[in-house]
Write an enzyme that holds these catalytic residues in place. Structure first.
Site, PDB file in Angstrom:
ATOM      1  N   ASN A   1      84.148 -48.002 128.294  1.00  0.00           N
ATOM      2  CA  ASN A   1      84.938 -47.932 129.132  1.00  0.00           C
ATOM      3  C   ASN A   1      84.805 -46.830 129.952  1.00  0.00           C
ATOM      4  O   ASN A   1      83.867 -46.022 129.499  1.00  0.00           O
ATOM      5  CB  ASN A   1      86.550 -48.047 128.776  1.00  0.00           C
ATOM      6  CG  ASN A   1      87.382 -48.696 129.722  1.00  0.00           C
ATOM      7  OD1 ASN A   1      87.407 -48.464 130.845  1.00  0.00           O
ATOM      8  ND2 ASN A   1      88.271 -49.562 129.170  1.00  0.00           N
TER       9      ASN A   1
ATOM     10  N   ASP B   1      71.871 -34.543 122.382  1.00  0.00           N
ATOM     11  CA  ASP B   1      70.701 -33.708 121.958  1.00  0.00           C
ATOM     12  C   ASP B   1      69.569 -34.403 121.057  1.00  0.00           C
ATOM     13  O   ASP B   1      68.413 -34.089 121.169  1.00  0.00           O
ATOM     14  CB  ASP B   1      71.155 -32.341 121.778  1.00  0.00           C
ATOM     15  CG  ASP B   1      71.715 -31.472 122.672  1.00  0.00           C
ATOM     16  OD1 ASP B   1      72.821 -32.067 123.302  1.00  0.00           O
ATOM     17  OD2 ASP B   1      71.110 -30.404 123.222  1.00  0.00           O
TER      18      ASP B   1
ATOM     19  N   HIS C   1      78.074 -25.738 117.246  1.00  0.00           N
ATOM     20  CA  HIS C   1      77.666 -24.469 117.565  1.00  0.00           C
ATOM     21  C   HIS C   1      78.185 -23.625 116.174  1.00  0.00           C
ATOM     22  O   HIS C   1      79.267 -23.918 115.759  1.00  0.00           O
ATOM     23  CB  HIS C   1      78.355 -23.897 118.676  1.00  0.00           C
ATOM     24  CG  HIS C   1      77.974 -24.456 120.110  1.00  0.00           C
ATOM     25  ND1 HIS C   1      76.661 -24.293 120.771  1.00  0.00           N
ATOM     26  CD2 HIS C   1      78.472 -25.324 120.640  1.00  0.00           C
ATOM     27  CE1 HIS C   1      76.532 -25.091 121.795  1.00  0.00           C
ATOM     28  NE2 HIS C   1      77.648 -25.890 121.744  1.00  0.00           N
TER      29      HIS C   1
ATOM     30  N   SER D   1      90.933 -44.875 122.615  1.00  0.00           N
ATOM     31  CA  SER D   1      90.913 -44.027 123.581  1.00  0.00           C
ATOM     32  C   SER D   1      91.021 -42.259 123.039  1.00  0.00           C
ATOM     33  O   SER D   1      91.654 -42.274 122.047  1.00  0.00           O
ATOM     34  CB  SER D   1      92.039 -43.803 124.420  1.00  0.00           C
ATOM     35  OG  SER D   1      91.955 -45.406 125.225  1.00  0.00           O
TER      36      SER D   1
ATOM     37  N   ALA E   1      93.079 -44.253 118.553  1.00  0.00           N
ATOM     38  CA  ALA E   1      92.984 -43.480 119.380  1.00  0.00           C
ATOM     39  C   ALA E   1      93.389 -41.996 119.191  1.00  0.00           C
ATOM     40  O   ALA E   1      94.431 -41.799 118.202  1.00  0.00           O
ATOM     41  CB  ALA E   1      94.191 -43.996 120.733  1.00  0.00           C
TER      42      ALA E   1
ATOM     43  N   LYS F   1      83.907 -36.940 109.570  1.00  0.00           N
ATOM     44  CA  LYS F   1      82.936 -37.503 108.363  1.00  0.00           C
ATOM     45  C   LYS F   1      82.731 -38.920 108.539  1.00  0.00           C
ATOM     46  O   LYS F   1      83.539 -39.615 109.137  1.00  0.00           O
ATOM     47  CB  LYS F   1      83.829 -37.225 107.049  1.00  0.00           C
ATOM     48  CG  LYS F   1      83.925 -35.512 106.646  1.00  0.00           C
ATOM     49  CD  LYS F   1      84.940 -35.497 105.449  1.00  0.00           C
ATOM     50  CE  LYS F   1      84.933 -34.018 105.071  1.00  0.00           C
ATOM     51  NZ  LYS F   1      85.763 -33.776 103.854  1.00  0.00           N
TER      52      LYS F   1
ATOM     53  N   ARG G   1      91.051 -40.046 108.999  1.00  0.00           N
ATOM     54  CA  ARG G   1      90.921 -40.365 107.708  1.00  0.00           C
ATOM     55  C   ARG G   1      91.239 -42.098 107.526  1.00  0.00           C
ATOM     56  O   ARG G   1      91.885 -42.538 108.476  1.00  0.00           O
ATOM     57  CB  ARG G   1      92.112 -39.914 106.817  1.00  0.00           C
ATOM     58  CG  ARG G   1      91.926 -38.184 106.601  1.00  0.00           C
ATOM     59  CD  ARG G   1      93.197 -37.585 105.724  1.00  0.00           C
ATOM     60  NE  ARG G   1      92.754 -36.467 105.556  1.00  0.00           N
ATOM     61  CZ  ARG G   1      93.203 -35.204 106.191  1.00  0.00           C
ATOM     62  NH1 ARG G   1      94.049 -35.801 107.346  1.00  0.00           N
ATOM     63  NH2 ARG G   1      93.058 -34.115 106.003  1.00  0.00           N
TER      64      ARG G   1
ATOM     65  N   ARG H   1      93.649 -47.945 106.272  1.00  0.00           N
ATOM     66  CA  ARG H   1      93.594 -49.054 105.349  1.00  0.00           C
ATOM     67  C   ARG H   1      92.436 -49.964 105.339  1.00  0.00           C
ATOM     68  O   ARG H   1      91.765 -49.475 106.368  1.00  0.00           O
ATOM     69  CB  ARG H   1      94.920 -49.897 105.656  1.00  0.00           C
ATOM     70  CG  ARG H   1      94.854 -50.462 107.148  1.00  0.00           C
ATOM     71  CD  ARG H   1      96.276 -51.531 107.288  1.00  0.00           C
ATOM     72  NE  ARG H   1      96.185 -51.746 108.754  1.00  0.00           N
ATOM     73  CZ  ARG H   1      95.615 -53.038 108.958  1.00  0.00           C
ATOM     74  NH1 ARG H   1      94.594 -53.589 108.192  1.00  0.00           N
ATOM     75  NH2 ARG H   1      95.615 -53.499 110.537  1.00  0.00           N
TER      76      ARG H   1
END
Length: 202
Positions: free
Chosen positions: A88, A96, A118, A145, A163, A169, A183, A186
């Protein structure tokens, strides 16, 4: 900069180590800025032209891609997408290094996939010093989103990223994951086949 210097920079990039803007300037020929500009200004009715431009911009692209403009990319040439991709508006690829996206992946508006960060200490950010690690998004992932996916992350098959999440991670397959930092909330199970009314239920 000689060939040995270029190989040294590429080696550091490949290992996720810090490199600078000046050191990486030889990579600028891989940028597709003009083609991205053309894509973003192609009228909606010129679908064939859009498809042709997308194949020229990206490192590889599968069948039936749908990428709504505008989108942005640091290079474009380091992005690889599979079949039936849907992106979208305002999708940002900070590519990079490689971003690899599988088949049947969907991204909602204003998603950022950034392979680059950075150093924390300002003394190490001279000359826009940075590090880069590839991103992998496996098949059938849906990204909501305003999600940001950070360097080095892999999102597993079929997972949903809620969203507004910041994904720092790896996310395992077939889960719903949300939050900042993101995180696992479920598992995705067969119960989810009936959580919304399907055409067969009408």
């Amino acid at each position: 900069m000689g060939r040995d210097d270029e190989r040294d920079v590429l080696d550091r990039m490949g290992r996720g180590l810090v490199y600078t803007e000046s050191e990486a300037v030889f990579l600028d020929e891989r940028r597709r800025a003009d083609l991205i500009f053309a894509y973003n200004h192609t009228p909606p009715g010129e679908a064939d032209k859009r498809r042709s431009l997308l194949r020229a911009i990206l490192g590889s692209v599968g069948e039936r891609p749908a990428l709504h403009p505008p989108f942005s990319a640091a290079f474009g040439s380091n992005v690889h997408i599979g079949d039936d991709f849907f992106g979208n508006v305002n999708l940002a690829f900070v590519d990079d290094v490689e971003i690899r996206i599988g088949h049947g992946v969907m991204t909602a508006p204003s998603v950022t996939l950034t392979t680059t960060g950075h150093p924390v200490h300002p003394a190490r950010r001279v000359d826009f010093a940075r590090f880069s690690e590839p991103i992998v998004i496996e098949d059938k992932v849906w990204i909501g989103s305003n999600v940001v996916v950070l360097p080095g992350v892999r999102i597993g098959y079929g997972s949903v990223i809620g969203a507004g999440s910041v994904v720092a991670k790896d996310v395992p397959p077939m889960v719903v994951a949300v939050g900042t930092p993101c995180r696992v909330l479920r598992d995705i199970t067969d119960d989810d086949l009936t959580t919304r009314t399907s055409a067969a239920d009408r």
